[in-house]
Design a protein around this motif. Structure first.
Motif, PDB file in Angstrom:
ATOM      1  N   THR A   1     -39.861 142.766  55.645  1.00 57.26           N
ATOM      2  CA  THR A   1     -39.104 143.461  55.800  1.00 57.26           C
ATOM      3  C   THR A   1     -40.045 144.756  55.394  1.00 57.26           C
ATOM      4  N   PRO A   2     -40.855 145.407  56.512  1.00 62.25           N
ATOM      5  CA  PRO A   2     -41.602 147.004  56.475  1.00 62.25           C
ATOM      6  C   PRO A   2     -40.240 148.277  56.817  1.00 62.25           C
ATOM      7  N   VAL A   3     -41.035 148.779  56.306  1.00 61.93           N
ATOM      8  CA  VAL A   3     -40.228 150.220  56.147  1.00 61.93           C
ATOM      9  C   VAL A   3     -41.648 151.450  56.036  1.00 61.93           C
ATOM     10  N   LYS A   4     -41.167 151.994  56.886  1.00 62.86           N
ATOM     11  CA  LYS A   4     -42.631 153.483  57.164  1.00 62.86           C
ATOM     12  C   LYS A   4     -41.772 154.589  57.392  1.00 62.86           C
ATOM     13  N   GLY A   5     -42.441 155.747  56.863  1.00 61.21           N
ATOM     14  CA  GLY A   5     -41.848 157.046  56.432  1.00 61.21           C
ATOM     15  C   GLY A   5     -43.115 157.568  56.813  1.00 61.21           C
ATOM     16  N   SER A   6     -42.559 159.579  57.166  1.00 66.86           N
ATOM     17  CA  SER A   6     -44.168 160.270  57.366  1.00 66.86           C
ATOM     18  C   SER A   6     -45.432 159.886  56.273  1.00 66.86           C
ATOM     19  N   ARG A   7     -45.244 159.883  55.025  1.00 66.80           N
ATOM     20  CA  ARG A   7     -45.590 160.070  54.556  1.00 66.80           C
ATOM     21  C   ARG A   7     -45.771 159.037  53.206  1.00 66.80           C
ATOM     22  N   GLU A   8     -46.029 157.873  53.253  1.00 66.93           N
ATOM     23  CA  GLU A   8     -46.119 156.813  52.824  1.00 66.93           C
ATOM     24  C   GLU A   8     -45.440 155.418  53.980  1.00 66.93           C
ATOM     25  N   VAL A   9     -46.031 154.280  53.537  1.00 68.82           N
ATOM     26  CA  VAL A   9     -45.107 152.722  54.443  1.00 68.82           C
ATOM     27  C   VAL A   9     -44.742 151.616  52.955  1.00 68.82           C
ATOM     28  N   SER A  10     -43.707 151.113  53.259  1.00 67.41           N
ATOM     29  CA  SER A  10     -43.219 149.781  52.137  1.00 67.41           C
ATOM     30  C   SER A  10     -43.352 148.702  52.414  1.00 67.41           C
ATOM     31  N   LEU A  11     -43.714 148.056  52.043  1.00 62.09           N
ATOM     32  CA  LEU A  11     -43.308 146.516  52.202  1.00 62.09           C
ATOM     33  C   LEU A  11     -42.357 145.805  51.789  1.00 62.09           C
ATOM     34  N   LYS A  12     -41.061 145.840  51.795  1.00 62.72           N
ATOM     35  CA  LYS A  12     -39.845 145.128  50.855  1.00 62.72           C
ATOM     36  C   LYS A  12     -40.235 143.732  51.211  1.00 62.72           C
ATOM     37  N   LEU A  13     -39.944 142.711  49.524  1.00 60.93           N
ATOM     38  CA  LEU A  13     -40.211 141.571  50.000  1.00 60.93           C
ATOM     39  C   LEU A  13     -39.055 140.587  49.717  1.00 60.93           C
ATOM     40  N   ARG A  14     -38.307 139.980  49.629  1.00 60.35           N
ATOM     41  CA  ARG A  14     -37.121 139.198  49.208  1.00 60.35           C
ATOM     42  C   ARG A  14     -37.154 137.367  49.177  1.00 60.35           C
ATOM     43  N   LEU A  15     -36.968 137.035  47.995  1.00 61.93           N
ATOM     44  CA  LEU A  15     -36.718 136.050  47.631  1.00 61.93           C
ATOM     45  C   LEU A  15     -35.606 135.440  46.681  1.00 61.93           C
TER      46      LEU A  15
ATOM     47  N   VAL B   1     -38.749 142.779  45.450  1.00 64.31           N
ATOM     48  CA  VAL B   1     -40.173 143.936  45.535  1.00 64.31           C
ATOM     49  C   VAL B   1     -40.579 144.376  46.610  1.00 64.31           C
ATOM     50  N   THR B   2     -41.018 145.860  46.178  1.00 61.26           N
ATOM     51  CA  THR B   2     -41.282 146.538  47.548  1.00 61.26           C
ATOM     52  C   THR B   2     -42.457 147.508  46.724  1.00 61.26           C
ATOM     53  N   TYR B   3     -43.959 147.079  47.823  1.00 61.33           N
ATOM     54  CA  TYR B   3     -44.772 147.541  47.359  1.00 61.33           C
ATOM     55  C   TYR B   3     -44.905 149.337  48.936  1.00 61.33           C
ATOM     56  N   THR B   4     -44.917 149.845  47.986  1.00 67.25           N
ATOM     57  CA  THR B   4     -44.955 151.222  48.504  1.00 67.25           C
ATOM     58  C   THR B   4     -46.642 151.774  48.409  1.00 67.25           C
ATOM     59  N   LEU B   5     -47.193 152.186  49.744  1.00 64.78           N
ATOM     60  CA  LEU B   5     -48.849 153.165  49.513  1.00 64.78           C
ATOM     61  C   LEU B   5     -48.307 154.057  49.839  1.00 64.78           C
ATOM     62  N   ALA B   6     -48.309 155.140  49.363  1.00 59.65           N
ATOM     63  CA  ALA B   6     -48.406 156.453  49.374  1.00 59.65           C
ATOM     64  C   ALA B   6     -49.689 157.108  49.604  1.00 59.65           C
ATOM     65  N   ARG B   7     -49.473 158.480  49.482  1.00 63.10           N
ATOM     66  CA  ARG B   7     -50.712 159.419  49.433  1.00 63.10           C
ATOM     67  C   ARG B   7     -51.628 158.920  48.306  1.00 63.10           C
ATOM     68  N   HIS B   8     -53.205 159.724  48.615  1.00 59.77           N
ATOM     69  CA  HIS B   8     -53.462 159.856  47.343  1.00 59.77           C
ATOM     70  C   HIS B   8     -53.941 158.443  46.312  1.00 59.77           C
ATOM     71  N   ARG B   9     -54.121 157.790  47.247  1.00 55.07           N
ATOM     72  CA  ARG B   9     -54.691 156.053  47.092  1.00 55.07           C
ATOM     73  C   ARG B   9     -53.745 155.697  45.819  1.00 55.07           C
TER      74      ARG B   9
END
Length: 394
Positions: free
Chosen positions: A162-176, A193-201
């Motif tokens: 499940t992709p999740v998009k915010g104004s300052r970060e973007v996430s991918l939520k995985l479920r098993l 498990v949620t991967y979140t790519l925030a600003r500043h690498r």
């Protein structure tokens, strides 16, 4: 209206005022808008083949600022991570394969490039443990032991995304959902498990799991790093610092002895930044057992459960630095000892010994059989909840 002001420019200025933008000229607004659009976090998906059971696999691309991360629904794998170096040159700094077939054929058994590891990261002695008086037998896939959850573990499953998009970060939520008895483990385990790519690498990984029966859980991610760029050669000149004054020595099959030994005076001491290759060939018994570093460090935590810095890696050539923070009590440092030149990576280069390092935040190996180690038991009504953050800089 002044005679020198056109209706078009007036409308543009009005729009800029509404958006709170400064305006020098019409072309300036257009350029600023384009730059703003490029800098916004984004997430997209593409078809990426079919798993052996026929399930479609997708690859998600997460972008934020100057950082791009690609994640597969197969195994929750971090397939690539692209960041600039100190000169602005962009490289992929994680090891992996260029297609799904590479992961299916070579990743387990194999290096577990970029994969989510479960139900139990690392080794369990004899592939068995006793919980509440009941013995459970797991697959033996690492000599006499069970490694990284077994032969058909989380790294081989296709996760619901499940992709999740915010104004300052973007996430991918995985479920098993892992059924009761999967690989010998008791209880139906639901993992997110949620991967979140925030600003500043900054890439964070948040793990949650619940069970309907008592079980053991130890989740981690098995990304291999080379801060000079994937396929560029050895990481032995990378400088590593681990915030740990103790580690867990192992026997010849890499199972912890139960001791928490001091690192002081040994090649296991990374309390100050040290080139990985500086002591890796010393005749120290633990290094002989691992054919390099393949050990768990006991992190010097100030407060249990808080997010604290665990390790820092720096590559002098590219100027890139990786800082890892975690809520976990341990860190497995693996120096890529068993990469043998038979695997071809994403950039078309073969991976040889020491061409990447893994830093796996975790509870300790074989904890279900080591009563003095932090417990990995999860019971109904409880939530397994841990976070690890990977932050890159130049």
């Amino acid at each position: 209206m002044p005679a020198s002001t056109s209706p078009r420019l007036t409308r543009t200025r009005a729009l800029a005022a509404v958006l709170g933008l400064g305006l020098v000229a019409t072309t300036g607004l257009t350029a600023a808008s384009a730059a703003s659009a490029r800098s916004r976090p984004s997430i997209s998906a593409e078809a990426w083949g079919t798993a052996p059971d026929g399930t479609a696999v997708q690859r998600y691309t997460l972008r934020n600022g100057d950082t791009t991360v690609r994640i597969l629904t197969y195994g929750g794998i971090v397939q690539s991570l692209e960041v600039p170096d100190e000169d602005g040159d962009v490289d992929n700094v994680v090891l992996g394969f260029s297609d799904l077939e590479g992961y299916v054929a070579n990743n387990n058994p194999g290096p577990y490039f970029g994969a989510l590891i479960g139900r139990y990261g690392n080794r369990i002695a004899g592939g068995k443990f006793t919980l509440d008086g009941v013995e459970h037998q797991l697959p033996l896939n690492n000599g006499p032991n069970s490694l990284h959850g077994g032969t058909d573990s989380f790294d081989k499953q296709v996760w619901e995304a499940t992709p999740v998009k915010g104004s300052r970060e973007v996430s991918l939520k995985l479920r098993l959902v892992s059924p009761d008895g999967d690989q010998g483990y008791p209880g139906e385990l639901t993992t997110e498990v949620t991967y979140t790519l925030a600003r500043h690498r900054q890439l964070s990984v948040h793990y949650e799991a619940t069970t309907d029966a008592p079980t053991v859980v130890n989740l981690t991610n098995h990304t291999y790093w080379n801060l000079a760029g994937e396929g560029s050669g050895t990481i032995e000149d990378h400088e590593l610092e681990i915030d740990a004054s103790r580690y867990t020595p192992v026997d010849s099959t890499l199972i912890p002895t139960g001791e928490l030994a001091p690192v002081e005076g040994t090649p296991m001491d990374f309390r100050h930044a040290t080139p990985i290759g500086e002591r890796i060939r010393e005749p120290f018994q633990q290094i002989v057992y691992g054919q390099g570093y393949d050990h768990n460090w006991v992190l010097d935590r100030r407060s249990e459960g808080d997010l604290e810095k665990a390790a820092t890696v720096h590559d002098p050539d590219s100027g890139r630095t990786l800082e890892i923070s975690t809520t976990e009590p341990g860190l497995q440092f693996y120096s890529g000892n068993f990469l043998d030149g038979t695997l071809v990576g994403t950039g078309g280069k073969v991976y040889r010994q020491g061409d990447g390092l893994a830093l796996e935040t975790q509870h300790f190996p074989d904890s279900p059989n080591q009563p003095d180690f932090p417990s990995t038991v999860l019971r109904p009504g409880e939530t397994y909840d841990t976070t690890t953050v990977f932050k890159l800089s130049d």
